[in-house]
Design a protein around this motif. Structure first.
Motif, short mmCIF file in Angstrom:
data_model
loop_
_atom_site.label_atom_id
_atom_site.label_comp_id
_atom_site.label_asym_id
_atom_site.label_seq_id
_atom_site.Cartn_x
_atom_site.Cartn_y
_atom_site.Cartn_z
N MET A 1 0.83 -1.07 -0.09
CA MET A 1 0.06 0.02 0.00
C MET A 1 0.80 1.19 0.14
O MET A 1 1.54 1.57 1.17
CB MET A 1 -0.88 0.05 1.40
CG MET A 1 -2.06 0.91 1.30
SD MET A 1 -3.04 0.80 2.69
CE MET A 1 -3.49 2.59 3.08
N LYS A 2 0.91 1.94 -1.10
CA LYS A 2 1.78 3.09 -1.32
C LYS A 2 1.93 4.13 -0.29
O LYS A 2 2.93 4.51 0.19
CB LYS A 2 1.57 3.78 -2.76
CG LYS A 2 2.95 4.34 -3.49
CD LYS A 2 3.93 3.42 -3.60
CE LYS A 2 5.21 4.27 -3.45
NZ LYS A 2 6.49 3.62 -3.48
N ALA A 3 0.62 4.73 0.15
CA ALA A 3 0.38 5.72 1.21
C ALA A 3 1.05 5.30 2.39
O ALA A 3 1.70 5.88 3.11
CB ALA A 3 -1.09 5.87 1.43
N LEU A 4 1.08 4.03 2.78
CA LEU A 4 1.61 3.58 4.02
C LEU A 4 3.26 3.43 3.72
O LEU A 4 3.87 3.96 4.90
CB LEU A 4 1.21 2.09 4.24
CG LEU A 4 1.69 1.28 5.77
CD1 LEU A 4 1.39 2.15 6.98
CD2 LEU A 4 1.13 -0.16 5.40
N ARG A 7 4.53 6.81 4.15
CA ARG A 7 4.30 7.15 5.74
C ARG A 7 5.57 6.62 6.43
O ARG A 7 6.16 7.46 7.18
CB ARG A 7 3.24 6.88 6.28
CG ARG A 7 2.89 7.85 7.45
CD ARG A 7 2.97 9.40 7.19
NE ARG A 7 2.58 9.94 8.72
CZ ARG A 7 1.21 10.00 8.81
NH1 ARG A 7 0.19 9.74 7.89
NH2 ARG A 7 0.93 10.70 10.08
N ILE A 8 5.79 5.21 6.13
CA ILE A 8 7.14 4.65 6.93
C ILE A 8 8.31 5.25 6.50
O ILE A 8 8.96 5.69 7.36
CB ILE A 8 7.06 3.30 6.74
CG1 ILE A 8 5.65 2.36 7.08
CG2 ILE A 8 8.06 2.32 7.08
CD1 ILE A 8 5.58 1.00 6.78
N GLU A 9 8.32 5.88 5.25
CA GLU A 9 9.61 6.31 4.88
C GLU A 9 9.83 7.95 5.55
O GLU A 9 10.90 8.29 5.84
CB GLU A 9 9.49 6.53 3.20
CG GLU A 9 10.14 5.17 2.57
CD GLU A 9 9.99 5.37 1.17
OE1 GLU A 9 9.53 6.09 0.43
OE2 GLU A 9 10.89 4.34 0.66
N THR A 10 8.60 8.52 5.62
CA THR A 10 8.62 10.07 5.90
C THR A 10 8.73 10.07 7.63
O THR A 10 9.45 10.75 8.16
CB THR A 10 7.41 10.52 5.69
OG1 THR A 10 6.99 10.36 4.35
CG2 THR A 10 7.30 12.24 6.02
N VAL A 22 7.40 3.29 14.67
CA VAL A 22 6.35 4.08 13.94
C VAL A 22 5.31 4.63 14.81
O VAL A 22 4.19 4.72 14.55
CB VAL A 22 5.73 3.16 12.88
CG1 VAL A 22 6.68 2.79 11.62
CG2 VAL A 22 5.22 1.85 13.34
N ASP A 23 5.95 5.28 15.93
CA ASP A 23 5.00 5.88 17.07
C ASP A 23 4.50 7.12 16.51
O ASP A 23 3.55 7.60 17.47
CB ASP A 23 5.64 5.95 18.36
CG ASP A 23 6.80 7.01 18.33
OD1 ASP A 23 7.35 7.55 17.15
OD2 ASP A 23 7.37 7.45 19.53
N MET A 35 -5.25 5.28 8.81
CA MET A 35 -5.81 3.79 9.50
C MET A 35 -7.09 3.63 8.83
O MET A 35 -7.42 2.28 8.45
CB MET A 35 -6.27 3.75 11.19
CG MET A 35 -4.80 3.90 11.81
SD MET A 35 -3.52 2.45 11.62
CE MET A 35 -2.52 3.38 10.76
N GLU A 36 -8.04 4.83 8.17
CA GLU A 36 -9.13 4.39 7.67
C GLU A 36 -8.98 3.78 6.29
O GLU A 36 -9.54 2.59 5.86
CB GLU A 36 -9.92 5.54 7.45
CG GLU A 36 -11.39 5.36 7.26
CD GLU A 36 -11.82 5.35 5.84
OE1 GLU A 36 -10.80 5.67 5.10
OE2 GLU A 36 -12.89 4.56 5.70
N GLN A 37 -7.78 4.22 5.71
CA GLN A 37 -7.33 3.75 4.40
C GLN A 37 -7.02 2.26 4.65
O GLN A 37 -7.17 1.49 3.62
CB GLN A 37 -6.23 4.53 3.69
CG GLN A 37 -6.87 5.86 3.40
CD GLN A 37 -5.80 6.77 2.76
OE1 GLN A 37 -4.40 6.51 3.18
NE2 GLN A 37 -5.80 8.08 2.85
N VAL A 38 -6.14 1.81 5.69
CA VAL A 38 -5.70 0.69 5.91
C VAL A 38 -6.98 -0.49 6.04
O VAL A 38 -6.80 -1.57 5.60
CB VAL A 38 -4.87 0.58 7.28
CG1 VAL A 38 -4.62 -0.64 7.96
CG2 VAL A 38 -3.26 1.01 6.79
#
Lengths: 193, 193
Positions: A1-4, A7-10, A22-23, A35-38
Motif C-alpha cells: 500500500m503506497k500511502a503506508l 508514511r513509513i519512509e517519512t 512508527v509511533d 488507518m481508515e485507508q488501511v
C-alpha cells in the motif's frame, strides 16, 4: 500500500538493527485517516471470505482492526494481555512468547464471542516472529472458528513470522513488507496490496 | 445519545452494585458502527474548539477516540499504561489510582507529541472516579497544552468523577449518563448529547 510505505519512509525511524519505530502514526500517536485507508484495504482483500468477526490484540492492533470491522460491517474483538476485572466468565487463553521482551504472556478472549459459526480475519499492526498472530489464531481455533486470514499493517519480512503462518496454511496479507532495515534504511519488498 | 443508551439497555449487564459490563460492544468486543456514531457525536460537540489532538488511554478508549480523531481530522494519541520497548525518549508521566483494582499505575505519553500549541480533547470509555481522566489532563498540562474538554462514552454519574473534573474547570460531555445501577437496573440521567 503506497500511502503506508510513503508514511513509513517519512515518519518511521530505524532505532537499531531490526527495530522500526512508527509511533508517529501507528503505535502511540495514530493517524486516523491513514488507518481508515488501511481498514478499507483489508476489507477489500478479504471481501469474498464472508468474515463474521475481526480479531486483534490490544493496543496498537485496535485502530487498524476497528476500521476493517467498520468496512466489513462486523464486530471487532481485541484480545487482552491481562485479565480485566469484569472478565468473569470462561476464557480462551494462549501463551505468547515475545522475542524482544523475552517474556511469555497470556492473552485471552471471552469464549462467548467466538464460535464454530465464525469466519475470522486476524489483524495486527506488526508481523515479526509471528508469535502474537499465532496466539490469536490459536484462540480462534480453540473456539472452532475458521481463520480466513491474517492482515498485517507492517511485516518485517526478514524475520520468520510470515513463513510460520503460511506453514500453518494461513493466508497472510501485509500492506507494507520490509525486506531490510540495514544501515538505518527501510527497504521494501513488493507488498501484498 | 439515544443509540448508545439503547445499546447499554440491550447488551449491558449489571454485575454487582456499581459495576456495569459492556464487553459486547465497547470494552472487549467492539461495535465499529456504534463507535463511528460516538466519534461523530464528540466531533460535533467540540467542533468549535479548534481541537488539534485527541488524547485517550489504552485499550478501550482507542475505538471511540480514533473515530473522534477521524471526524475532527486530527491525530489521536493513546497514553500507555506500561512502558513500550521503543519509548526511548522523554516521557510525560502521571500516577493514576484505580479504586476498583486498588493499585496506582503510571501512565505516559511521549513528550514530543504534545506542546503549548495544542488544544486537546480527552476521550475515554468510562468516567467513574475520574482518576484516569485527571491523569490524562495532567499529562496534557505538563506539556503546556490546553485541554478543551473531556468526552466520555459512559458516565457513572453516581460516582464523583464528573464533579472532580468540573471543579478543575473542565468541560465534560458524556454520551450516556447513568444515575443508578441499583437493583441490577440501568437508570439514565439526561445525557449531554
Amino acid at each position: 500500500m503506497k500511502a503506508l510505505e510513503n508514511r513509513i519512509e517519512t515518519d518511521g525511524t530505524v532505532l537499531q538493527e531490526g527495530v522500526l519505530k512508527v509511533d508517529k502514526f501507528l503505535t502511540h500517536q495514530v493517524d486516523p485517516v491513514l488507518m481508515e485507508q488501511v481498514g478499507a484495504e483489508f476489507a477489500k482483500l478479504f471481501e469474498k471470505e464472508k468474515i463474521t468477526k475481526v480479531v486483534t490484540i490490544e493496543a496498537s492492533g485496535i485502530a487498524p482492526a476497528i476500521f476493517t470491522g467498520l468496512h466489513l460491517n462486523v464486530p471487532v474483538i481485541f484480545a487482552r494481555k491481562s485479565k480485566s476485572l469484569t472478565m468473569n466468565e470462561e476464557l480462551l487463553t494462549a501463551e505468547v512468547y515475545s522475542f524482544t521482551k523475552q517474556i511469555t504472556s497470556t492473552i485471552s478472549i471471552s469464549r462467548k464471542f467466538l464460535s464454530e459459526e465464525d469466519n475470522v480475519l486476524v489483524i495486527d499492526d506488526f508481523l515479526a516472529n509471528g508469535q502474537a498472530a499465532l496466539g490469536l489464531v490459536d484462540l480462534c481455533r480453540q473456539a472452532g472458528a475458521k481463520v480466513e486470514g491474517i492482515g498485517i499493517v507492517i511485516e518485517k519480512s526478514f524475520q520468520t513470522g510470515r513463513e510460520l503462518l503460511i506453514e500453518k496454511g494461513l493466508r497472510v496479507e501485509s500492506l507494507a513488507r520490509i525486506g531490510s532495515l540495514e544501515n538505518q534504511t527501510v527497504t521494501f519488498l513488493e507488498a501484498d496490496a
